[in-house]
Design a protein around this motif. Structure first.
Motif, PDB file in Angstrom:
ATOM      1  N   GLU A 562      53.340  44.040  32.981  1.00  0.00           N
ATOM      2  CA  GLU A 562      52.693  45.329  32.686  1.00  0.00           C
ATOM      3  C   GLU A 562      53.708  46.462  32.552  1.00  0.00           C
ATOM      4  N   PHE A 565      55.191  47.784  29.018  1.00  0.00           N
ATOM      5  CA  PHE A 565      54.375  48.497  28.024  1.00  0.00           C
ATOM      6  C   PHE A 565      54.262  49.993  28.279  1.00  0.00           C
ATOM      7  N   VAL A 574      48.290  49.264  24.106  1.00  0.00           N
ATOM      8  CA  VAL A 574      47.685  48.627  25.281  1.00  0.00           C
ATOM      9  C   VAL A 574      46.347  49.278  25.587  1.00  0.00           C
ATOM     10  N   LEU A 593      51.126  43.496  19.771  1.00  0.00           N
ATOM     11  CA  LEU A 593      51.941  43.570  20.988  1.00  0.00           C
ATOM     12  C   LEU A 593      52.839  42.332  21.156  1.00  0.00           C
TER      13      LEU A 593
END
Length: 633
Positions: A562, A565, A574, A593
Motif C-alpha cells: 500500500e 501508491f 487507487v 496500476l
C-alpha cells in the motif's frame, strides 16, 4: 541500630553510586586509590528522598550525622567551620546517581562571613583572595539558595570593571572587591528582605536543603525526561573542604578529558585558568588556556596530571572527565566521571580500549547504544554549496554535525518557534535554564565559553551541533539582533552551523548524509562475529532498499504494497479503483496500476540482488488513501 545517612569519603567506593551518587562514589573511590582528593563526606540519596517524605524537612537523626561528620572533617584538617583562628571553608555540591552536568546546584566558599573573611585574609596575607572568595560565595548562595537572579550581581561587576578599564574579573584589586562585597550584601538585603546570614551553620543547612530542592527544579526534570532518568532516585550532597585556585599565579583550576571527547583521539583535551575558581571555566566567564599549555606553565604538575588521568582511565576502564584545582603549586582532583562524548568518539574510544586490552569486544559493543548509532547519521554540508557560502564567524567546534535554522536569542522563543520551523539558539553563553530551548533547537551557537562550557558539554550529550566562543558576534537581546562587523542579523534570519569545523555561515547551506567510519565498520564486524540474529529492513521502494542494503541489511523483512501508491500520480488511480461501481470498472484501474507496481518490484528485486524480500499483499487501510481537504473528499 540507627540507619546510616552520612558517609565519610574513606567509607565509600564506586559501587555505592545508588546511595552516594556518582560524584560521592567516585570521590570515595579516588581516595582509596591514593589520589589527592580534598577530604569530605557525602549525605546520601536516601536523605534526599527522606527530605521530601518528611514535608521538605531534614530529619533530626540526619542533622546529627551531618554534624558528627563535620566534626570529623574539622579534626582531620585542623580547621573549624566559623573559627576566628583557622576557619574551614567547604563546597556543597549535588551528586545524582547518573551524571547530570549543570542541571543541579553547587555552592563554593561556604563558611565565609564578615569576620572569617578578615581572618582568611590575614592568615594568607592576601586580602584580594579573601574578598574575591567572599563575593563569589554571596553571589552563589543568593542564586542557589534564595533564587536571586545572577544578572543583578553581574551588573555590579561589569560596572566596576568599566569604571576602572579592567578587562577581566581578576584585574579587580582588594579595594574594588571590598566595595563589591558590600554592594552584593545590599542586593541580598533588598531581594531577600533580611541580611546575608553570618551564622555559618545556618549557611550550611540552607545550602544542603537547596541541593535537595534542586533535584526537583525544572531544568533537572527536563534533563531526566530527556535522558530517561527516574525521578525517584534523589540526589546526594557532597560537603568537601575547599581548595583554592584563586590565591595567585601558582594556583588554578580546570576541566580535562583523558581523551578527545569530539574525535576520541588518545590525547588530553581540556582547559584551565590560572588564579581562578571552577565556575570561571565552566561558565565561560574568562577564556581559558588549552591544557597542553600547563606543560609549559607547571611541567611537574602537568606530568602528574597525565599520570592520574591514565590511572583513572585504566581503573574505570573508560574515558574520564576530570575536574582539578591547583592550590599553591599542589594538585587536587575534585571529581572524575565517565566522560560524555560525541557518537564518533564513543566508537573510537570503545574500539581503542579493545585494542589496548582494557575491555573486551563484547563490552565495546554494549557501550554503543541505539541513540549513538542514530546520531552517527549526522549530516554534513555539501562541499560545492559550502564553497559559495558566506562565512560569518569561526568559533570552537564543540559538537559535530551540520544544521540549518532560523536564529532565536532566548530559550522560550526557540521552544515556541521550533513548533513550526527549524531553529538555531544563539546566546552569549548558555546556562542550565536554557535546557528546553537547547532540546528544541537544531544547533546551539554561543559567543563565549570553551570546549568544556555548559553549551558544549550538554550539546555533545544530546548529539546536537554546537559552536562556542564566537567572539566577533554581538547580541542585542532587547532589539533581538546579532551583529557581526557591519552585518546585522535579526531574529528569524537563517544561518548554517558546522559543528565539526566551528564555522557559521549566512543563509542555508545544502546538507549531505553521513557515512560510517572504518572504526564503526570494525565494531559492526565484531557484532557480526557474536550475533545470533539476522537483521532485515522495511523497504517499499528502490531508494529505501538500496540504503538498507548499503547499511548491511540481509534482506527486506517487510515490503508494504500500500505504501507504493502514495505518490500524487498514483493515489488518484487507487482512489478510483476503491470507489469503482463494479468489477469491470475496478479491473480497468487495476490494469493501469499493474505496470507501475511491476516496475517498482523489478527495481526492489534488482537492489536485493538475490537476497530475500517479503511482500505484504495490498490490504488497504482506507483512511490512508483518503484526501485531507473537505472539497476533494
Amino acid at each position: 541500630m540507627t540507619k546510616k545517612y552520612v558517609y565519610n569519603f574513606s567509607e565509600g567506593n564506586k559501587d555505592m553510586r545508588s546511595l552516594l551518587g556518582g560524584k560521592g562514589a567516585n570521590l570515595a573511590e579516588m581516595k582509596s586509590l591514593g589520589i589527592n582528593v580534598p577530604p569530605g563526606f557525602t549525605i546520601t540519596t536516601e536523605s534526599c528522598n527522606s527530605y521530601y517524605e518528611n514535608g521538605e524537612r531534614i530529619k533530626p537523626e540526619i542533622l546529627k550525622q551531618i554534624n558528627d561528620q563535620l566534626e570529623t572533617l574539622e579534626k582531620e584538617i585542623g580547621k573549624k567551620l566559623g573559627s576566628l583562628e583557622n576557619p574551614l571553608l567547604v563546597s556543597v555540591r549535588s551528586g545524582a546517581v547518573f551524571s547530570m552536568p549543570g542541571m543541579m546546584d553547587t555552592i563554593l566558599n561556604l563558611g565565609l562571613n564578615d569576620e572569617t573573611t578578615i581572618v582568611l585574609a590575614k592568615k594568607n596575607n592576601n586580602y584580594r583572595f579573601a574578598y574575591d572568595s567572599y563575593r563569589r560565595f554571596i553571589q552563589m548562595f543568593s542564586d542557589v539558595v534564595m533564587n536571586v537572579e545572577k544578572y543583578k550581581f553581574e551588573e555590579v561587576l561589569t560596572r566596576v570593571k568599566e569604571e576602572n578599564s579592567y578587562t577581566q574579573d581578576s584585574d579587580m584589586n582588594e579595594k574594588d572587591l571590598f566595595k563589591v562585597v558590600e554592594e552584593f550584601k545590599a542586593i541580598y538585603r533588598k531581594e531577600v528582605g533580611r541580611d546575608f546570614p553570618m551564622s555559618v551553620k545556618e549557611q550550611l543547612m540552607l545550602a544542603v536543603e537547596a541541593v535537595f530542592k534542586s533535584w526537583n527544579n525544572n531544568r533537572a526534570k527536563v534533563y531526566r525526561r530527556l535522558h530517561n532518568i527516574s525521578d525517584k532516585l534523589g540526589t546526594a550532597v557532597n560537603i568537601q573542604a575547599m581548595v583554592f585556585g584563586n590565591m595567585g599565579d601558582n594556583c588554578g583550576t580546570g576541566v580535562s578529558f583523558s581523551r578527545n571527547p569530539v574525535t576520541g583521539e588518545d590525547k588530553l583535551f581540556g582547559e584551565y585558568l590560572i588564579n581562578a575558581q571552577g565556575e570561571d571555566v565552566v561558565a565561560g566567564i574568562r577564556t581559558p588556556k588549552n591544557i597542553s599549555i600547563l606543560e609549559e606553565d607547571m611541567p611537574h604538575l602537568y606530568e602528574e596530571f597525565v599520570d592520574i588521568s591514565k590511572k583513572l582511565e585504566r581503573h574505570y576502564k573508560d574515558m574520564q572527565d576530570i575536574e582539578f584545582t591547583i592550590e599553591d603549586g599542589k594538585l587536587y582532583i575534585l571529581q572524575t566521571r565517565n566522560a560524555k562524548r560525541t557518537p564518533n568518539a564513543v566508537v573510537e574510544v570503545a574500539v581503542s580500549l579493545v585494542e589496548e586490552g582494557i575491555i573486551s569486544k563484547e563490552e565495546a559493543i554494549l557501550r554503543i547504544g541505539t541513540e549513538e548509532i542514530n546520531k552517527l547519521l549526522h549530516a554534513t554540508f555539501e562541499e560545492k554549496s559550502l564553497k559559495g557560502a558566506k562565512e560569518l564567524t569561526q568559533g570552537l567546534a564543540a559538537s559535530p554535525g551540520a544544521a540549518v535554522g532560523k536564529i532565536y536569542f532566548s530559550a522560550e522563543e526557540a521552544v515556541e518557534a521550533a513548533k513550526t520551523e527549524a531553529v538555531v539558539l544563539v546566546r552569549e553563553e548558555t546556562s542550565p535554564e536554557d535546557i528546553e530551548g537547547m532540546v528544541s533547537s537544531e544547533a546551539i551557537v554561543t559567543l563565549r565559553g570553551g570546549m568544556t562550557s555548559h553549551a558544549a558539554v550538554v550539546a555533545r550529550g544530546m548529539g546536537k551541533c554546537c559552536v562556542c566562543g564566537c567572539q566577533n558576534m554581538i547580541i542585542d537581546y532587547k532589539e533581538k539582533t546579532l551583529r557581526i562587523s557591519d552585518l546585522v542579523l535579526r531574529e528569524g534570519d537563517t544561518i548554517s552551523v558546522d559543528g565539526s569545523s566551528g564555522k557559521v555561515y549566512l543563509g542555508e547551506v545544502e546538507k549531505v548524509d553521513a557515512t560510517f567510519s572504518s572504526r564503526f565498520k570494525k565494531l559492526l564486524s565484531w557484532a557480526d562475529e557474536i550475533r545470533q540474529m539476522s537483521v532485515f529492513a522495511n523497504a517499499d521502494n528502490e531508494i529505501d532498499a538500496k540504503v538498507a542494503f548499503e547499511f548491511g541489511a540481509e534482506g527486506i523483512g517487510l515490503c508494504r504494497t500500500e505504501h507504493m501508491f502514495f505518490e500524487e500520480d498514483r493515489i488518484s488511480l487507487v482512489r478510483k479503483m476503491i470507489l469503482a461501481a463494479d468489477t469491470a470498472e475496478r479491473v480497468k484501474f487495476l490494469e493501469r496500476l499493474q505496470p507501475i507496481q511491476s516496475e517498482d518490484f523489478y527495481k526492489i528485486f534488482k537492489a536485493a540482488n538475490g537476497k530475500s524480500v517479503n511482500i505484504r499483499l495490498l490490504d488497504p487501510p482506507l483512511h490512508e488513501f483518503l484526501p485531507k481537504d473537505d472539497k476533494t473528499i
